[in-house]
Each structure stands twice: as structure tokens, then as C-alpha cells.
Design an enzyme around this catalytic site. Structure first.
Site, PDB file in Angstrom:
ATOM      1  N   SER A 409       0.829  -1.205   0.000  1.00 35.63           N
ATOM      2  CA  SER A 409       0.000   0.000   0.000  1.00 35.63           C
ATOM      3  C   SER A 409       0.865   1.257   0.000  1.00 35.63           C
ATOM      4  O   SER A 409       0.372   2.335  -0.315  1.00 35.63           O
ATOM      5  CB  SER A 409      -0.870   0.053   1.257  1.00 35.63           C
ATOM      6  OG  SER A 409      -1.572  -1.123   1.435  1.00 35.63           O
ATOM      7  N   HIS A 430      -2.092  -3.213  -6.330  1.00 33.75           N
ATOM      8  CA  HIS A 430      -2.603  -2.886  -5.003  1.00 33.75           C
ATOM      9  C   HIS A 430      -4.090  -3.204  -4.911  1.00 33.75           C
ATOM     10  O   HIS A 430      -4.912  -2.518  -5.514  1.00 33.75           O
ATOM     11  CB  HIS A 430      -2.328  -1.396  -4.715  1.00 33.75           C
ATOM     12  CG  HIS A 430      -2.766  -0.961  -3.360  1.00 33.75           C
ATOM     13  ND1 HIS A 430      -3.175   0.321  -3.080  1.00 33.75           N
ATOM     14  CD2 HIS A 430      -2.879  -1.642  -2.200  1.00 33.75           C
ATOM     15  CE1 HIS A 430      -3.506   0.396  -1.799  1.00 33.75           C
ATOM     16  NE2 HIS A 430      -3.339  -0.775  -1.257  1.00 33.75           N
ATOM     17  N   GLU A 442      -5.369  -0.911  -8.032  1.00 35.47           N
ATOM     18  CA  GLU A 442      -4.440   0.147  -8.463  1.00 35.47           C
ATOM     19  C   GLU A 442      -3.216  -0.554  -9.050  1.00 35.47           C
ATOM     20  O   GLU A 442      -2.553  -1.331  -8.352  1.00 35.47           O
ATOM     21  CB  GLU A 442      -3.984   0.984  -7.258  1.00 35.47           C
ATOM     22  CG  GLU A 442      -4.812   2.221  -6.987  1.00 35.47           C
ATOM     23  CD  GLU A 442      -4.283   3.016  -5.785  1.00 35.47           C
ATOM     24  OE1 GLU A 442      -4.467   4.233  -5.770  1.00 35.47           O
ATOM     25  OE2 GLU A 442      -3.696   2.425  -4.858  1.00 35.47           O
ATOM     26  N   ASN A 480      -4.673   6.069  -1.113  1.00 33.41           N
ATOM     27  CA  ASN A 480      -4.321   6.279   0.292  1.00 33.41           C
ATOM     28  C   ASN A 480      -3.679   7.641   0.526  1.00 33.41           C
ATOM     29  O   ASN A 480      -3.779   8.202   1.610  1.00 33.41           O
ATOM     30  CB  ASN A 480      -3.397   5.163   0.786  1.00 33.41           C
ATOM     31  CG  ASN A 480      -4.182   3.889   1.067  1.00 33.41           C
ATOM     32  OD1 ASN A 480      -5.417   3.937   1.197  1.00 33.41           O
ATOM     33  ND2 ASN A 480      -3.510   2.765   1.143  1.00 33.41           N
TER      34      ASN A 480
END
Ligand code: 3H9
Length: 698
Positions: A409, A430, A442, A480
């Protein structure tokens, strides 16, 4: 260019063929072509007309690219009227998917056949629309109200066999539906069968139907809160049973137009194209092809690794799931099996299907089993040294052309690539938790990731049913990185005067699947706490942004896992409850920072949280981390529970007007930590020049 619709005659049968790639949508040319062919068929001495498509599918609906533009005659309604009033019976042969206007066209014809693998559905609701070409009036006449409610409000497609049972189809062909239709047409001629219109089937609403409709209204109000199209669909279905067919059509048309003008539909249509665009990589060398992937290795049988293994196993890939010890492997496998058991219990999967999935899965502690895999996805603990050692080991074991992906991440894909002799074949993949449920993937491009590697990651993602978006390298990638700003504003709204429940309710009423505080509790507040411990004061940002979360963790409130976080959790029902102890911690934290609480309105909460996302999204866009604003919307809607009917944070900003966004952000400078609200230069520039986020990167 050849005409998209053609007509041929074989004996007493005329055949209209639509050939308009990619999906035979009912574009202006197709509509015009059908009308012209119908005229020819009317004048010749054929007795039955077949309508079918070439290419990968039957008609996938109205041409969505024409929506929002001035309508061009002939309209779809005119085409359907021409089909219905045609003097000869019309037989439709369906292959692939008959969707939306495609199925509505078929319902207008006299007889319907489909291949065994075909599917039919009315997915307009996914675009914030309703079937606007008679679907809400004709479908219930064939299937009854209950099935029609289910199909139209969920947008779910059903198989040809189920459509036969439901009364939508007359026949499912075991072979080629075009041949089946020819035989069917011949039989009609032999029998002297004539027209058979769906509109003539009577439909009267019973007391049971009324109860069904009212139950559906309640369920939908909860399940699809805030969405307008599903309720309008129910109005139309009610009209089908209470009005004449023609009155029902008029009511449907009005409701369709209302949906079309609704910003929810604009948002959902934006997302439809955004989703498809997101998998395209700008500047990719022409002719780049994905490498074939059949056998996938997954490293780490924890929650993420197990979920990823499930995605691949259930999509028909051979999966080798590696864990460092037998105990970890068995624990992981146990969770996978338990998840599948729940799906079987709920009727989502059959026991045989699950057996098949598990047969695709090879659990092992022997890394040498990875010698022949095509792709490996590493999903071990978030620690750079550990991940680098995994990559080094994989580089030694796997074939030279195996692609090595990380589910990290936060870690640098370049640092992982540097641990191998194949940096061009290293990429980030991801996934989002739970990996077998969340749609987003992702794909993270490292400095050396080759086009082939990226194309392969995208293609594999699509095969396992994910919506893929490309991200460049930065801490937290697209999703994120933005989430930190969203979480920060949520915490600040509380510091300034709102309660955690007020913040969550505001966002949930606005449409988020779950409020930010509840999400924090679900993910574990200790995770952010530990991550902050690794950061410098400068990286952490102003203390006010995270002090409350720190105080909660220091009080042993880690979130759901410890039974308490921003809320306390009922030990039996696991329901969240407001907790006076949290109010005390909040008061103490405010006092520590000298803050006098004030009223924070619901509108301010929504603005601050959504614009924090859009502001950081604009930076991400300007830095080239995201290829386009719409990719950021895809990331948020498919990975973070952002309401799809709002179209994503960048769409929200764009529809509001960039100048208004900039003005609102300027007002937030007055909130407690002004440095949080530096306007992204891109937004300032677009506001000054009158530009659009949608044009960046094009
Ligand atoms: C409707 O019908 C309204 C009516 O009730 C009333 C009217 C008055 N139009 O998804 P893919 C493009 S509303 C235009 O990657 P797959 C798509 O953008 C419509 N373009 O392929 C893409 O373009 P590109 C109701 C369309 O094999 C390319 O086709 N129907 C349309 O994974 C390939 O698409 C729907 O909502 C369209 N209708 O899946 C069905 N559909 O290559 C929407 C697709 O440039 N479509 N394109 O990126 C689908 O669900 C899927 O495309 C389908 C194929 C299952 C058909």
C-alpha cells in the site's frame, strides 16, 4: 465504410443484421439502418423477418455517447414503433448480451431466441436511468411484477435459461442462435403463425403486487439511499399495472427524461466511461500485448494474500499460495474456506463451484513451486526489508519472464525492483480489503516497469473482474495519499466541535458507504498510530490533525478489534454506539489545544471532506501520478465506498465549478490549521483560466 445494418433474403425469410462494433449500440446509424431494412422487408415477398447481430454481442443498449446531445431522428421510440407495426412477424436471435435498449428492442419483436451462453438485462439503473424504450411496461407483462422489479431495480442480467423460465425468451438454442432463428422462422411460416405483441398481454396489479411494490420501495430506500432512479423505476412499474399500455409508455418517457436531467445520472454516466478509460495507458507503445498468464503465485496467506488467491482461483487461474510456515498457510486456507462456506450458505455459490475453486488452489510452503508461474503477487507484511528479501528470492526462483508484483500500500515499487535483476518486470498491484470483494485494483507503475508488464497487470486485473486504474509512484499511491487528507478533515471537524457520529452521519447521508470514523475503527486506529511513529514532525503535519487519534490509541481504543475506538462496539451485535468516554477524551484533547468547540454544520462536514479529496486529487493529477481526473474518481468509487451516484471527488469538484471550489477552500483557511488548506496550484490555475479538470492529461 460499410453500412452498420444490412438486409438479405433467403427464400421466404428476410434477415436484418446489425454490425456496428464494438457492442452494436443503437446509434443513429443503426436506428436509421433498421428503419430502412424494415421498409424493404415490408415490400418484398418474405413472410418472416429475423433480426440479429454480428460481432461479440447482441445490441448492448442505446448509444450512451449520444446522451446529452440533441436527439437525431429516427428516435429509438420510432424504431420500436416500426418493429411493432411491421406487418410480418419478427424473430430476434440473441448472442452475447441483450442489454438496455437492446433487450427493449427484442421485447418489441414478436419472438425471441438466444444462445445458451447469452444473457439479458436492463442495466439502465447503473447509469442513473430507467429503461426508457418500453422496458418497464413490456417486461412485467412477460415476467410478472416480482421478476421485473428485481431485474430493473438491480440492473442484474440473467442467463438465457433463466430468461426462458421467466417468459422473456421462446427458445434457448444449443447451437448458433442465427441457425436456430432460421429454423424457428421456417416453423412459424409452416404453422402460419402471425404477429404476437408483448403490449397486448394484460397486466393488472393485484393486492400482492401492491404489497410487493411498497416493500421494494422500503428496501431500496435503505439499500440505495439517496438514489432517485430506482424509485422512479417503481413508479413506472406501478404504472404498467394501473394505466393503459400507451399511458404507461408516456409515464415512462417522462420519468426517463427526469432521470436524464438528474445530476445523479450525469455522475453515473461519467463513471461508466471513466471505468473503461481507466484501464487505458497513455503513451503505450503501439502493438504492446499483455503476456499470457495462467498460473499465478501469491506470497503470504494472510487476509490480503488469501483474498487475492480467491480472486484468481475463482476466475479459473491456477494459484500457488505460498506462506513461510505451515501454520500460517493453514490459518489462511481456513479463512478462505470459511468465506466460501458463507457464500454457499447464502446461496451465492454452489458447493460444486467452491470445490472447483479450491482445486485451482495449491497451498504450499515450498517456494520452488513458483518456478513455472507467470505472475507472482507478493502480499507479505508492510515492511520494506522483508518485501525486498521476498523479491530477491523470487527473482532467483522464477523464470526470467515472470512478472513480479507487490500488493504493497505504501512501499516504493522502485526499491522492490532494485532488489531484482528484472526491474522492467516489477509492478505494483494494489488490492483493497476484502480483496475478493472490492472492485478496485491500483496498478502501480515503477520507474522501470515496461509497457508489457503494465499491460499484463491491467489485462489480468480485468480477467479477475477488477476495475483497474494506473497510479504513478508516491507515498500511498492515488487512493491512500488522498485518504490522509480526508481523514484529517474528519478528525478536524471533531476537534472543532462535531461529534464522531455527526461526522459519520453527515457523510453516510450524503452517500458514503461508511463514515470516516467508523472506517477508522474498522481498519484499526493503531495502524495510523504506528505509521506516524515512522514519520518526522514535518511529515506528520500539524499536531491538531492527529492528536485525537493518538489519544484514543493511548487509551487502548484501537477500533473494532479492541471493542472501542471512536465508538464502543456492542460485544454481541457488534453495533457501534456513541461512548461518553470518547466525548471526555475529545473534550480533554480540545482543552489541551485550547480549542473552544463550535457548531459544525452537516454541509460544512461534507464540503471539507470532499474538497480535501479533490484538492489533493488535483495535486496528484498535476504531478502525473494519475493519468486523468476520471481515474481518481474510479479509484474512490470502486475502492473507498465513495457514492457512485456522485461520480467521484473530482467529478464533484468539476460539477460544482472550480471557481466555487477554490472560493470554498479559501474560506477553510480560517479553520484551525490553515496550512492544511493550501490550494492545489492546478485548481487555482483552472479557476483563473476557466479550464476543466477533465481536460488535464488529454
Ligand atoms: C439504454 O439503453 C437506455 C434505453 O433504455 C432507453 C433509450 C431511450 N453505448 O464494457 P466494454 C463501449 S442505456 C456506447 O469495455 P465488455 C464502451 O465504452 C444503455 N458505447 O466491453 C467501450 O468503448 P471503448 C444500457 C458503449 O466486453 C466498448 O464499448 N446498456 C456502450 O467488457 C467496449 O465496452 C448498458 O448500460 C453503449 N451502450 O462489456 C450496457 N456499451 O472500447 C453497457 C459499451 O472505446 N455496456 N460501449 O472503451 C456494458 O455493460 C458492456 O459494455 C458490455 C460489454 C457488457 C456490453
Amino acid at each position: 465504410m460499410t453500412a452498420p445494418v444490412s438486409y438479405t433474403v433467403t427464400g421466404r425469410i428476410g434477415t436484418i443484421v446489425i454490425d456496428s462494433p464494438p457492442v452494436n449500440a443503437l446509434s443513429h446509424g443503426v436506428r436509421q439502418g433498421i428503419i430502412e431494412c424494415l421498409k424493404v422487408a415490408e415490400a418484398d415477398d418474405t413472410e418472416v423477418v429475423i433480426l440479429r447481430c454480428e460481432g461479440r454481442t447482441f445490441i448492448a443498449g442505446a448509444d450512451i455517447t449520444e446522451f446529452g446531445k440533441p436527439p437525431q431522428a429516427p428516435t429509438l421510440a420510432a424504431v420500436l414503433a416500426a418493429l411493432e407495426s411491421h406487418p410480418k412477424p419478427i424473430v430476434v436471435a440473441i448472442h452475447g448480451t441483450a442489454l438496455g435498449g437492446g433487450l427493449e428492442l427484442a421485447l418489441c419483436c414478436d419472438y425471441r431466441l438466444a444462445g445458451a451462453t447469452a444473457k439479458v438485462g436492463l442495466p439502465e439503473v447503473n447509469l442513473g436511468l430507467l429503461p426508457g424504450a418500453g422496458g418497464t411496461q413490456r417486461l412485467p407483462r412477460l415476467t410478472g411484477l416480482e421478476q421485473a422489479i428485481d431485474m430493473i431495480t438491480t440492473g442484474r442480467s440473467i442467463t438465457a435459461h433463466d430468461a426462458l423460465t421467466a417468459g422473456i425468451l421462446d427458445e434457448v438454442c444449443s447451437g448458433d442462435p442465427a441457425e436456430g432463428a432460421a429454423a424457428f422462422a421456417k416453423a412459424l411460416i409452416d404453422k402460419g403463425a402471425g404477429k404476437r405483441l408483448t403490449r397486448d398481454i394484460p397486466l393488472a396489479i393485484t393486492d400482492d403486487d401492491t404489497a410487493l411494490l411498497s416493500q421494494a420501495r422500503d428496501t431500496i430506500a435503505k439499500r440505495l439511499k439517496g438514489q432517485t432512479a430506482p424509485q422512479r423505476i417503481l413508479d413506472c412499474l406501478e404504472a404498467a399495472g394501473t394505466m393503459t399500455f400507451d399511458e404507461g409508455l408516456v409515464a415512462e418517457r417522462r420519468a426517463f427524461e427526469a432521470c436524464m436531467e438528474d445530476p445523479q445520472s450525469t455522475a453515473l454516466r461519467h463513471l461508466f466511461f471513466a471505468e473503461r478509460m481507466a484501464s487505458k495507458i497513455d503513451g503505450m507503445a503501439v502493438g504492446t500485448e499483455a503476456q499470457p498468464v495462467k498460473h499465478v503465485g501469491i506470497i503470504g496467506a494472510g487476509t490480503m494474500g488469501g483474498g487475492i488467491a480467491m480472486c484468481f482461483a475463482q476466475s479459473g487461474f491456477s494459484v500457488t499460495l505460498v506462506d513461510q510456515d505451515q501454520e500460517g498457510l493453514e490459518r489462511g486456507l481456513g479463512i478462505i474456506k470459511k468465506n466460501y462456506e458463507i457464500s454457499v450458505k447464502r446461496g451465492r455459490l454452489s458447493a460444486e463451484q467452491v470445490e472447483g475453486f479450491l482445486r485451482n488452489l495449491e497451498p504450499t510452503t515450498d517456494w520452488q513451486r513458483l518456478q513455472n508461474v507467470d505472475l507472482v503477487i507478493e502480499a507479505v507484511f508492510e515492511n520494506l526489508e522483508l518485501k525486498q528479501s521476498v523479491f530477491q528470492k523470487l527473482d532467483n526462483i522464477c523464470a526470467a519472464d515472470t512478472i513480479l508484483a507487490s500488493n504493497t500500500s505504501y512501499q516504493s515499487i522502485d526499491a522492490l525492483a532494485a532488489a531484482t535483476n528484472r526491474p522492467d518486470r516489477v509492478v505494483g498491484m494494489h488490492f483493497f480489503s476484502p480483496a475478493n470483494v472490492m472492485r478496485l485494483l491500483e496498478v502501480v507503475r515503477g520507474a522501470a516497469s515496461s509497457d508489457t508488464t503494465l499491460a499484463t497487470a491491467m489485462a489480468v486485473g480485468k480477467k479477475i473482474g477488477k476495475v483497474c486504474a494506473l497510479s504513478g509512484m508516491c507515498y500511498g499511491f492515488i487512493g491512500n495519499r488522498m485518504l490522509r487528507h480526508y481523514g484529517r478533515e474528519a478528525a478536524l471537524c471533531v476537534m472543532e466541535g462535531a461529534s464522531p457520529a455527526q461526522v459519520d452521519h453527515a457523510m453516510e447521508r450524503w452517500g458514503m458507504a461508511m463514515g470516516p470514523m467508523a472506517v477508522g475503527d474498522l481498519a484499526g486506529l493503531d495502524i495510523g498510530y504506528r505509521a506516524r511513529e515512522q514519520l518526522s514532525d514535518e511529515e506528520k503535519g500539524p499536531r491538531i490533525n492527529f492528536l485525537l487519534a493518538d489519544r484514543l490509541v493511548e487509551a487502548g481504543r484501537m477500533g473494532q478489534k479492541s471493542g472501542a475506538g471512536y465508538y464502543r462496539y456492542n460485544p454481541e451485535t457488534r453495533a457501534r454506539e456513541e461512548d461518553p468516554a470518547v466525548a471526555e477524551i475529545i473534550d480533554a484533547t480540545r482543552a489541551e489545544l485550547g480549542i473552544t468547540p463550535r457548531q459544525v454544520s452537516e454541509e460544512e462536514i461534507v464540503d471539507r471532506l470532499t474538497l480535501a479529496l479533490a484538492n489533493e486529487g488535483a495535486r496528484i493529477l498535476e504531478e502525473g501520478i494519475a493519468q486523468r481526473a476520471s481515474d481518481i474518481d474510479v479509484v474512490y468509487c470502486f475502492g473507498y465506498g465513495f457514492p457512485r451516484f456522485r461520480g467521484g471527488p473530482m467529478h464533484v469538484a468539476e460539477s460544482r465549478g472550480i471557481q466555487s471550489v477554490v472560493d470554498t477552500i479559501a474560506r477553510f483557511h480560517g479553520s484551525l490549521a490553515a496550512e492544511n488548506w493550501l490550494i492545489a496550484p492546478l485548481l487555482a490555475r483552472l479557476a483563473a483560466q476557466g479550464g476543466r479538470l477533465a481536460d488535464i492529461g488529454r
